[in-house]
Design an enzyme around this catalytic site. Structure first.
Site, short mmCIF file in Angstrom:
data_model
loop_
_atom_site.label_atom_id
_atom_site.label_comp_id
_atom_site.label_asym_id
_atom_site.label_seq_id
_atom_site.Cartn_x
_atom_site.Cartn_y
_atom_site.Cartn_z
N ASP A 52 1.49 -3.52 -52.03
CA ASP A 52 1.11 -2.57 -53.07
C ASP A 52 2.13 -1.43 -53.15
O ASP A 52 2.59 -1.05 -54.23
CB ASP A 52 -0.29 -2.03 -52.79
CG ASP A 52 -0.75 -1.01 -53.80
OD1 ASP A 52 -0.73 -1.31 -55.01
OD2 ASP A 52 -1.13 0.11 -53.39
N GLU A 124 0.47 -9.02 -54.34
CA GLU A 124 0.91 -7.91 -53.49
C GLU A 124 1.19 -8.38 -52.07
O GLU A 124 2.19 -7.97 -51.45
CB GLU A 124 -0.14 -6.81 -53.50
CG GLU A 124 -0.27 -6.11 -54.84
CD GLU A 124 -1.42 -5.13 -54.90
OE1 GLU A 124 -1.40 -4.25 -55.78
OE2 GLU A 124 -2.38 -5.26 -54.10
#
Length: 230
Positions: A52, A124
């Protein structure tokens, strides 16, 4: 490790992992770990956390360099349209990542393989694993194939970032601190709902619900804008 995944990554993106255990971890959902505790596996949640952050800085740097004359607000809106559940889940499916995620039987039965939030997390986690295995240049190279051409084609220009719109609306006359507070997480793991309030000081401007914190914050910001403009 799924040999088909290794082969597809090599053929489509020129990616070959040095540490296949990282790739294996990126494609292992917590539900699979829970159903196979005897194997001592690790799920992909830590890699998702790292990925992320890696994606945020990678996209931010690209936009900063590509659009040198854009103001901060415009850059933020475009980044928010790219770094979000809708986009990341789409990238995951385009890369065929959904075919290779290891799920528990319950999650598989509940359709988790097609769930947008799971696919976002998977995208991610993959980038977190790639970052650890080969560094950020490898991530940039991958994203240059998967995301940057879509930015150049203007595919994200019509998406709305309510958080940035709310910030700009409230800060027309000066800086105001806006706070998003997580109120609750409800529901089973395969159908989790997040409830968020957006506040200025002690005043609640709006509340929102979403399948993850980002979506709930956007929903709360949208509700706040609607109420402020009413």
């Amino acid at each position: 490790m799924d040999a088909a995944l290794v082969s597809e990554l090599r053929a489509r993106y020129g990616i070959e992992f040095n540490n296949l255990a990282l790739l294996d971890e990126a494609f292992t959902h917590s539900s699979y770990v829970n159903e196979h505790r005897e194997l001592g596996l690790r799920d992909n949640e830590r890699l998702e956390f790292l990925g992320d952050a890696v994606m945020e800085i990678t996209v931010s740097e690209y936009l900063y360099k590509k659009y040198p004359d854009w103001p901060e607000g415009k850059l933020t809106r475009l980044r928010a349209a790219i770094v979000c559940t809708k986009s990341f889940s789409s990238f995951s499916k385009e890369a065929h990542f959904d075919r290779y995620i290891r799920l528990g039987k319950g999650e598989e039965k509940n359709g988790a393989r097609a769930r947008a939030t799971l696919l976002e997390d998977l995208f991610e986690a993959f980038n977190g694993a790639l970052f650890l295995d080969q560094g950020r240049d490898a991530v940039v190279d991958f994203v240059s194939q998967v995301i940057f051409p879509k930015i150049e084609a203007g595919e994200f220009s019509d998406q709305t970032d309510y958080k940035t719109n709310l910030q700009e609306f409230l800060q027309q006359d000066g800086e105001i601190e806006i706070d998003y507070q997580l109120l609750a997480e409800v529901g089973p793991s395969h159908d989790r709902q997040f409830e968020v309030d957006v506040l200025v000081g002690d005043r609640v401007l709006g509340s929102g619900v979403g399948r993850n914190k980002k979506a709930a914050e956007q929903a709360a910001a949208k509700k706040a804008l609607e109420q402020l403009k009413a």
